[in-house]
Design a protein around this motif. Structure first.
Motif, PDB file in Angstrom:
ATOM      1  N   TRP A  59      10.348  44.582 -49.002  1.00 47.15           N
ATOM      2  CA  TRP A  59       9.153  45.338 -48.622  1.00 47.15           C
ATOM      3  C   TRP A  59       8.314  45.666 -49.854  1.00 47.15           C
ATOM      4  CZ3 TRP A  59       6.869  49.942 -49.814  1.00 47.15           C
ATOM      5  CH2 TRP A  59       5.817  50.341 -48.989  1.00 47.15           C
ATOM      6  N   ILE A  60       8.950  46.048 -50.937  1.00 48.84           N
ATOM      7  CA  ILE A  60       8.217  46.353 -52.166  1.00 48.84           C
ATOM      8  C   ILE A  60       7.506  45.109 -52.687  1.00 48.84           C
ATOM      9  CG2 ILE A  60       8.491  46.978 -54.609  1.00 48.84           C
ATOM     10  CD1 ILE A  60      10.743  48.881 -53.721  1.00 48.84           C
ATOM     11  N   GLN A  61       8.217  43.993 -52.697  1.00 44.89           N
ATOM     12  CA  GLN A  61       7.620  42.763 -53.232  1.00 44.89           C
ATOM     13  C   GLN A  61       6.434  42.291 -52.391  1.00 44.89           C
ATOM     14  OE1 GLN A  61      10.844  39.966 -53.576  1.00 44.89           O
ATOM     15  NE2 GLN A  61      11.975  41.271 -55.027  1.00 44.89           N
ATOM     16  N   ASN A  62       6.494  42.526 -51.094  1.00 42.71           N
ATOM     17  CA  ASN A  62       5.420  42.084 -50.211  1.00 42.71           C
ATOM     18  C   ASN A  62       4.271  43.082 -50.098  1.00 42.71           C
ATOM     19  OD1 ASN A  62       6.788  39.700 -49.587  1.00 42.71           O
ATOM     20  ND2 ASN A  62       7.872  40.653 -47.869  1.00 42.71           N
ATOM     21  N   LEU A 115      12.427  55.025 -48.767  1.00 43.71           N
ATOM     22  CA  LEU A 115      13.293  54.148 -49.560  1.00 43.71           C
ATOM     23  C   LEU A 115      14.676  54.764 -49.712  1.00 43.71           C
ATOM     24  CD1 LEU A 115      10.914  52.997 -52.460  1.00 43.71           C
ATOM     25  CD2 LEU A 115      11.721  51.618 -50.534  1.00 43.71           C
ATOM     26  N   GLN A 116      14.709  56.082 -49.907  1.00 38.05           N
ATOM     27  CA  GLN A 116      15.992  56.758 -50.064  1.00 38.05           C
ATOM     28  C   GLN A 116      16.853  56.604 -48.822  1.00 38.05           C
ATOM     29  OE1 GLN A 116      15.678  61.002 -50.609  1.00 38.05           O
ATOM     30  NE2 GLN A 116      17.618  61.120 -51.702  1.00 38.05           N
ATOM     31  N   SER A 156      18.260  48.485 -50.770  1.00 42.60           N
ATOM     32  CA  SER A 156      18.720  47.439 -49.857  1.00 42.60           C
ATOM     33  C   SER A 156      17.836  46.205 -50.005  1.00 42.60           C
ATOM     34  CB  SER A 156      18.662  47.939 -48.411  1.00 42.60           C
ATOM     35  OG  SER A 156      17.310  48.146 -48.029  1.00 42.60           O
ATOM     36  N   ASP A 157      18.325  45.080 -49.513  1.00 42.88           N
ATOM     37  CA  ASP A 157      17.539  43.835 -49.577  1.00 42.88           C
ATOM     38  C   ASP A 157      16.223  43.993 -48.822  1.00 42.88           C
ATOM     39  OD1 ASP A 157      19.525  42.646 -51.052  1.00 42.88           O
ATOM     40  OD2 ASP A 157      20.471  41.658 -49.324  1.00 42.88           O
ATOM     41  N   ASN A 201      12.755  48.569 -42.759  1.00 45.60           N
ATOM     42  CA  ASN A 201      12.371  47.752 -41.603  1.00 45.60           C
ATOM     43  C   ASN A 201      11.397  48.507 -40.704  1.00 45.60           C
ATOM     44  OD1 ASN A 201      13.829  45.498 -42.229  1.00 45.60           O
ATOM     45  ND2 ASN A 201      15.659  46.124 -41.076  1.00 45.60           N
ATOM     46  N   GLU A 202      11.463  49.843 -40.765  1.00 49.03           N
ATOM     47  CA  GLU A 202      10.603  50.680 -39.937  1.00 49.03           C
ATOM     48  C   GLU A 202       9.674  51.527 -40.802  1.00 49.03           C
ATOM     49  OE1 GLU A 202      13.225  52.998 -37.541  1.00 49.03           O
ATOM     50  OE2 GLU A 202      14.491  51.289 -37.051  1.00 49.03           O
TER      51      GLU A 202
END
Length: 423
Positions: free
Chosen positions: A60-63, A82-83, A54-55, A88-89
């Motif tokens: 989250w990965i990039q940050n 991630l799965q 998801s976006d 967001n949480e």
């Protein structure tokens, strides 16, 4: 003299009639070879699904996981979140576990775990939030080797699905990847020096070869490659095969294929079987074709597969069933005679959660190999017995298990196919 000649003549005449009667009786039970089913093309419906991040998870990965060098995400907690696409949480109360490749040619020695800083040229990067594992990508192996500790290695196949985000490889078939990881504890073989059992020629051997012509020994390396190819096709369906029978014995005892063996053996837990895989075997998409199908999916099921190209190494695929007796779990695979008589190969609770190297290829095995081999081959398992002498239903752990009717044998439980054209 004449009397003696007549006795010999009568003796051989009776032997001939007995053999003729046996062959006739055997043929009356054995169904005729069937024509191969027409091959189709597979839709892919049964394949393990590839996840699309998801976006929110991409952000989250990039940050959160920014690394100056390529790495693989192996953190089980993060992968599970991630799965579920719950970034967001995202709950993170530990150091993020990633793995980096040690490339000996370029002296990349990133081996410190959770250090404060690592120099990369003139730049510095803070690794205090990461736990780093090193892995090796050997060109002569079809798997990656992860150093979890000085005493423990994990190996997984190289060809898992992933996407790259911010220098980070993120597995995209997460359930499958986690299964690969959790089954990856490396177990060594014994690599024993063998004294080969010779074939003694005699009347019994000659008669047996007439009645049951021996098959040719298989080429070791090509057959192992074939088995690894079948392993990969099974993984597409989430099926985890493990070494069984003579192939398992050859790996553990000799780190190789027993040179006089005539086939390869693997097993699959019945609850892990995917019926879609059986259908896949009847498509142009598979590199294999079905030579034989024995039993029913819920009873003594066995497939014999052969590759469409190269040496026609037969691979026997057994389903391993579970039963509870006196509160204890047992496992068994089936065996079937041409007369419909069924056998069980009995094992104590089975544990195929470890991984091994067989001639440069990864295969799953029992974590207690010697215990399982001794159960099947007895206390002298370390002695070679020529395959031409081996009687499959005389194994130490084989017991009779009822019988399929003649009608079942002719219609559904004994299907052997003419192998002539794979087009």
């Amino acid at each position: 003299m004449l009397h003696s000649f007549r006795r010999v003549f009568v003796y051989f005449g009776l032997c001939f009639l007995l053999i003729l009667s046996f062959v006739s009786w055997k043929n009356s039970w054995t169904p005729e070879l069937k024509q191969l089913r027409p091959l189709t093309y597979y839709s892919g419906n049964g394949f393990v699904r590839t996840m699309i991040l998801s976006d929110n998870c991409e952000k989250w990965i990039q940050n959160s996981i920014r690394l100056p060098i390529p790495a693989l995400l192996v953190d089980q907690n993060i992968l599970q979140q991630l799965q579920l696409n719950i970034c967001n949480e995202m709950k993170l109360n530990h150091k993020i576990k990633v793995s980096t490749c040690v490339i000996k040619d370029y002296k990349v020695l990133l081996v410190q775990v959770a250090v404060d800083a690592v120099n990369f040229g003139s730049a510095k990067f803070d690794f205090e939030n990461f736990e780093l594992l090193r892995f090796y990508n050997h060109t002569d192996k079809d798997y990656l080797v992860f150093e979890v500790s000085s005493q423990n290695k994990i190996i997984i196949p190289k060809n898992f699905s992933y996407k790259i985000s911010n220098n980070l490889k993120v597995p995209t078939q997460i359930s499958l990847f986690l299964d690969l990881w959790n089954r990856g504890n490396f177990v060594n073989c014994r690599n024993m020096t063998m004294r080969r059992d010779s074939i003694k020629k005699g009347i019994y051997t000659m008669l047996r070869n007439v009645l049951l012509p021996p098959r040719k020994p298989i080429p070791a390396l090509e057959s192992v490659r074939t088995l690894a190819q079948l392993r990969d096709e099974m993984l597409k369906f989430g099926i985890f095969p493990f070494l069984n029978g003579g192939t398992f014995l050859g790996w553990y005892r000799e780190c190789s294929v027993i040179p006089h063996t005539t086939d390869m053996d693997i097993a699959v837990f019945a609850e892990n079987w995917n019926l879609q895989f059986s259908e896949f075997m009847w498509t142009h998409n598979s590199s294999f074709t079905v030579k034989r199908q024995l039993g029913l999916v819920n009873d003594s099921y066995e497939l014999t597969l052969v590759p469409k190209t190269g040496f026609e190494t037969p691979v026997d695929v057994f389903l391993m069933y579970k039963e509870i007796e006196n509160g204890k779990e047992n496992r068994w695979v089936g065996g079937l005679t041409t007369t419909g008589l069924k056998y069980k190969y009995m094992y104590p609770e089975y544990d195929p959660w470890c991984a091994a190297d067989l001639m440069g290829h990864l295969f799953w095995v029992s974590c207690t190999p010697e215990d399982k081999i001794q159960k099947e081959y007895g206390n002298t398992w370390y002695l070679d017995e020529n395959s031409s002498k081996y009687i499959w239903n005389a194994a130490q752990n084989a017991v009779e298990n009822g019988r399929f009717s003649r009608e079942q044998m002719k219609t559904e439980t004994y299907n052997e196919y003419k192998i002539n054209d794979f087009s």
